[in-house]
Design an enzyme around this catalytic site. Structure first.
Site, short mmCIF file in Angstrom:
data_model
loop_
_atom_site.label_atom_id
_atom_site.label_comp_id
_atom_site.label_asym_id
_atom_site.label_seq_id
_atom_site.Cartn_x
_atom_site.Cartn_y
_atom_site.Cartn_z
CB SER A 70 16.71 58.51 30.68
OG SER A 70 15.46 58.15 30.18
CB THR A 88 15.54 52.97 31.91
OG1 THR A 88 16.82 53.19 32.48
CG2 THR A 88 15.50 51.59 31.30
CB THR A 104 18.67 52.60 29.78
OG1 THR A 104 18.84 53.72 30.65
CG2 THR A 104 19.82 51.64 30.03
NE ARG A 157 25.27 51.93 36.60
CZ ARG A 157 23.97 52.04 36.30
NH1 ARG A 157 23.59 52.24 35.06
NH2 ARG A 157 23.06 51.95 37.23
CB THR A 207 12.73 52.49 34.73
OG1 THR A 207 11.58 52.78 35.53
CG2 THR A 207 12.26 52.04 33.36
N GLY A 208 14.90 52.82 36.88
CA GLY A 208 15.35 53.30 38.19
C GLY A 208 16.76 52.85 38.49
N1 GLY Z 1 17.92 51.45 35.15
C1 GLY Z 1 18.91 52.03 34.37
C2 GLY Z 1 20.23 52.02 34.96
O1 GLY Z 1 20.38 51.99 36.18
O2 GLY Z 1 21.18 52.06 34.23
#
Ligand code: GLY
Length: 359
Positions: A88, A212, A230, A240, A263-264
């Protein structure tokens, strides 16, 4: 179905309960530190594995000899970005839908109110270091895609293939299982399991991987810095951008108050300006642990109005200028952990999961 019912029941039982203790039944004790005795230097990361510990050691090497928070954070973040096993962050991160690793990172210096970030950066192992240079050596905050790569090249960062064999194989399996209507994967008459079933059996944790890491430090002068880095949501659409490079969403640092990182699911974090919200709550005197929990509640309260059954997957970490820290995650079976290194040594701090058992 049973799970859905229990979610509804839990939520409806919580509506109207103003006290955080009802919404978050497992509130952890917070030991207030005195203004005169802040815990510094100190460094923390949302990563709680062995790589997180090694990152803390690298950052501590800088802090323990009086080095500054910016350098300590960069050193620590670089350790996590280099780990090929981490799917990640940085090298080994899971790619986008086309099999291309696109990295996001942000850096913020709490002393100077400077910030820098890169998004959709390809072929550069340490996006945190590029973000640091955007912060220190440009008058901009965010560079993306080809421009970010051009900037990194100008500063002499080597270009390398960031897609490990492990990540490539996971991506290929995802592609094969993506749709029953395409021709990726083994011949249909040889498939024993339904598509998706076999993918989830092999990679139970990688349905929608956010991962992340956040790294935050306070140096011996009391100056703060933070970084979020990340590879973003696995198999994301090309181009994106998540929350990590968005200052105020994936990261916010203010010397006078404290710092927070996320994170998330980045989409939720962007819409809620979560890291800024947490720092503003701390400015009002709320402890870091509680401020993280309040940010989760703020997000859930909003979704609850449109879909009571939707539970996002955020985890927040925060520290105030006194060196008090905390972390909280939205759902899961286990409390979230974070790694912390200070003059007291290394520890794995256990935070709070807001909705235990929910996935
Ligand atoms: N928190 C990392 C992402 O959604 O890209």
């Amino acid at each position: 179905m049973k799970k859905e019912m229990s979610r509804r029941k839990f939520v409806s039982g919580s509506i109207g309960a103003g006290a955080g203790a009802l919404i978050f039944p497992q509130l952890s004790p917070v030991t207030p530190r005195s203004q005169a005795n802040p815990l510094k230097p100190i460094i923390l990361t949302s990563h709680s594995n062995e790589t997180g510990r090694l990152a803390m050691e690298a950052g501590w090497e800088v802090l323990k000899v009086g080095g500054n928070a910016v350098d300590a954070v960069e050193k620590a973040a670089n350790v996590i970005e280099s780990d090929p096993e981490d799917t990640s962050v940085g090298y080994g991160g899971l790619p986008n839908e086309h099999g291309v690793v696109q990295l996001d990172a942000s850096f913020m210096d709490g002393k100077t109110y400077s910030a820098g970030a890169v998004a959709c950066l390809e072929n550069i192992m340490h996006p945190s270091s590029v973000a640091k240079l955007v912060m220190q050596r440009t008058d901009h905050v965010l560079l993306v895609g080809a421009g970010a790569l051009e900037f990194a090249r100008a500063w002499g960062f080597p270009e390398e293939n960031l897609l490990t064999e492990k990540a490539r194989k996971i991506w290929l399996r995802w592609k094969e299982e993506l749709s029953p209507g395409d021709d990726w994967g083994s011949p249909e008459h040889l498939q024993k399991l339904k598509r998706k079933e076999s993918y989830y059996k092999d990679f139970p944790d990688i349905e929608h991987h956010y991962g992340t890491t956040n790294v935050i430090a306070i140096d011996s002068n009391g100056d703060m810095a933070g970084c979020t880095t990340t590879s973003g949501l696995s198999f994301k659409l090309n181009g994106r951008v998540g929350d990590s490079p968005i200052i105020g969403a994936g990261l916010y640092v203010d010397n006078e108050v404290g710092a927070a990182g996320a994170t998330g699911r980045g989409e939720d974090v962007i819409k809620s300006c979560a890291s800024y919200y947490i720092v503003m709550r701390m400015k009002e005197g709320v402890a870091p642990q509680k401020a993280c929990e309040e940010a989760l509640k703020m997000i859930i309260d909003r979704y609850r109005k449109v879909n009571p059954d939707f539970y996002p997957s955020e985890k927040f970490v925060a520290i105030n200028r006194l060196g008090e820290y905390g972390c909280a995650s939205m759902t899961g079976d286990k409390n979230p952990l974070m790694s912390v290194m200070s003059g007291k040594g290394f520890l794995r701090h256990e935070g709070i999961v807001a909705w235990p058992g929910m996935k």
